[in-house]
Write a protein that holds these residues in place. Structure first.
Motif, short mmCIF file in Angstrom:
data_model
loop_
_atom_site.label_atom_id
_atom_site.label_comp_id
_atom_site.label_asym_id
_atom_site.label_seq_id
_atom_site.Cartn_x
_atom_site.Cartn_y
_atom_site.Cartn_z
N ALA A 69 0.87 -1.18 0.00
CA ALA A 69 0.00 0.00 0.00
C ALA A 69 0.90 1.22 0.00
CB ALA A 69 -0.90 0.00 1.23
N THR A 70 0.58 2.17 -0.86
CA THR A 70 1.40 3.37 -0.94
C THR A 70 0.52 4.60 -1.14
OG1 THR A 70 3.34 4.38 -2.00
CG2 THR A 70 1.81 3.20 -3.45
N GLY A 71 1.06 5.74 -0.76
CA GLY A 71 0.35 7.00 -0.88
C GLY A 71 0.96 8.00 0.09
N PRO A 72 0.35 9.16 0.24
CA PRO A 72 0.86 10.14 1.20
C PRO A 72 0.69 9.62 2.62
CG PRO A 72 -1.26 10.83 0.32
CD PRO A 72 -0.86 9.61 -0.45
N ILE A 73 1.53 10.06 3.52
CA ILE A 73 1.49 9.58 4.91
C ILE A 73 0.14 9.80 5.56
CG2 ILE A 73 2.38 11.67 5.99
CD1 ILE A 73 4.14 9.68 7.72
N GLY A 74 -0.62 10.75 5.07
CA GLY A 74 -1.95 11.02 5.61
C GLY A 74 -2.90 9.84 5.55
N ILE A 75 -2.62 8.84 4.72
CA ILE A 75 -3.54 7.70 4.63
C ILE A 75 -3.55 6.86 5.90
CG2 ILE A 75 -3.49 7.64 2.11
CD1 ILE A 75 -1.60 5.20 2.28
N ILE A 76 -2.61 7.10 6.81
CA ILE A 76 -2.63 6.40 8.10
C ILE A 76 -3.04 7.33 9.24
CG2 ILE A 76 -0.99 4.63 7.38
CD1 ILE A 76 1.12 6.15 9.11
N MET A 77 -3.53 8.54 8.90
CA MET A 77 -3.94 9.51 9.90
C MET A 77 -5.43 9.80 9.78
SD MET A 77 -1.02 12.39 9.62
CE MET A 77 0.65 11.92 9.21
N ALA A 78 -6.16 9.50 10.84
CA ALA A 78 -7.59 9.78 10.84
C ALA A 78 -7.84 11.26 10.58
CB ALA A 78 -8.21 9.38 12.17
N ASN A 79 -8.79 11.55 9.71
CA ASN A 79 -9.23 12.90 9.37
C ASN A 79 -8.23 13.72 8.55
OD1 ASN A 79 -11.71 12.46 10.78
ND2 ASN A 79 -10.55 12.71 12.67
N ALA A 80 -7.23 13.09 8.01
CA ALA A 80 -6.27 13.78 7.14
C ALA A 80 -6.96 14.13 5.82
CB ALA A 80 -5.05 12.92 6.89
N MET A 81 -6.28 14.90 5.01
CA MET A 81 -6.77 15.32 3.70
C MET A 81 -8.14 15.98 3.82
SD MET A 81 -5.55 12.28 1.21
CE MET A 81 -4.05 11.39 1.55
N MET A 82 -8.23 16.93 4.73
CA MET A 82 -9.46 17.69 4.96
C MET A 82 -10.63 16.79 5.34
SD MET A 82 -9.01 20.61 2.00
CE MET A 82 -10.47 21.51 2.52
N GLY A 83 -10.33 15.70 6.04
CA GLY A 83 -11.36 14.80 6.52
C GLY A 83 -11.69 13.64 5.60
N GLU A 84 -11.07 13.57 4.44
CA GLU A 84 -11.38 12.48 3.51
C GLU A 84 -10.90 11.11 4.02
OE1 GLU A 84 -11.74 14.17 -0.93
OE2 GLU A 84 -9.69 13.84 -0.25
N ILE A 85 -9.85 11.11 4.80
CA ILE A 85 -9.36 9.85 5.35
C ILE A 85 -10.08 9.63 6.68
CG2 ILE A 85 -7.36 8.53 6.16
CD1 ILE A 85 -7.43 9.12 3.10
N THR A 86 -11.07 8.78 6.64
CA THR A 86 -11.87 8.51 7.83
C THR A 86 -11.04 7.70 8.82
OG1 THR A 86 -12.73 6.41 6.97
CG2 THR A 86 -13.98 8.43 6.41
N PRO A 87 -11.45 7.69 10.07
CA PRO A 87 -10.75 6.84 11.04
C PRO A 87 -10.71 5.37 10.60
CG PRO A 87 -12.15 8.39 12.20
CD PRO A 87 -12.47 8.54 10.72
N GLN A 88 -11.75 4.92 9.92
CA GLN A 88 -11.79 3.53 9.46
C GLN A 88 -10.77 3.28 8.35
OE1 GLN A 88 -14.44 5.54 9.92
NE2 GLN A 88 -15.52 4.52 11.57
N ILE A 89 -10.61 4.23 7.43
CA ILE A 89 -9.60 4.08 6.38
C ILE A 89 -8.21 4.08 7.00
CG2 ILE A 89 -8.50 5.17 4.39
CD1 ILE A 89 -11.28 6.19 3.54
N ALA A 90 -7.94 5.02 7.88
CA ALA A 90 -6.62 5.09 8.52
C ALA A 90 -6.31 3.80 9.27
CB ALA A 90 -6.56 6.30 9.46
#
Length: 140
Positions: A69-90
């Motif tokens: 899995a790759t992408g910006p570090i925000g993909i493991i941070m809940a609410n990153a990317m202006m809230g697009e990364i939900t806690p469940q995704i993170a």
């Protein structure tokens, strides 16, 4: 081998990853686009991802089969990317057995220290080189 590229917002970073990964790896790996929104998914598919899916559930389900899995570090941070990364995704990305190769991108609420500032293009090239090593070694 399946490489999941996860991104949100406009998917620009993800699209750059997809372009570089598909160019470097060719048929050695399947690159899939997992977007937090339809624009991100569409841009990654246009960049050459073999298939894509959008939204929280699609990301949760697709990660189960990913080797990397790759992408910006925000993909493991809940609410990153202006809230697009939900806690469940993170949590799904963090808990996934897939190897993670993350691009250090500062978030508005998180600052990464201890890394030398570098152009985004260089960070993406380094991530793609590391993923290519993993694919070649079969260590994903």
């Amino acid at each position: 081998m399946i490489i999941a590229v996860i991104d949100g917002m406009g998917g620009g970073l993800g699209a750059q990853l997809v372009t570089s990964l598909t160019a470097q790896l060719g048929a050695k790996a399947e690159v899939i686009a997992l977007g937090a929104n339809a624009l991100a998914t569409n841009n990654m598919i246009r960049a050459g991802a073999s298939r894509g899916a959008t939204g929280e559930n699609a990301i949760l389900v697709s990660l189960r089969k990913a080797d990397i899995a790759t992408g910006p570090i925000g993909i493991i941070m809940a609410n990153a990317m202006m809230g697009e990364i939900t806690p469940q995704i993170a949590a799904a990305v963090s808990d996934s057995e897939a190897r993670k190769v993350l691009i250090p991108v500062n978030q508005s609420h998180v600052e990464i220290v201890g890394l030398e500032p570098r152009p985004m293009g260089l960070a993406i090239r380094e991530a793609v080189a590391r993923i290519a090593e993993m694919v070649e070694e079969g260590n994903a």
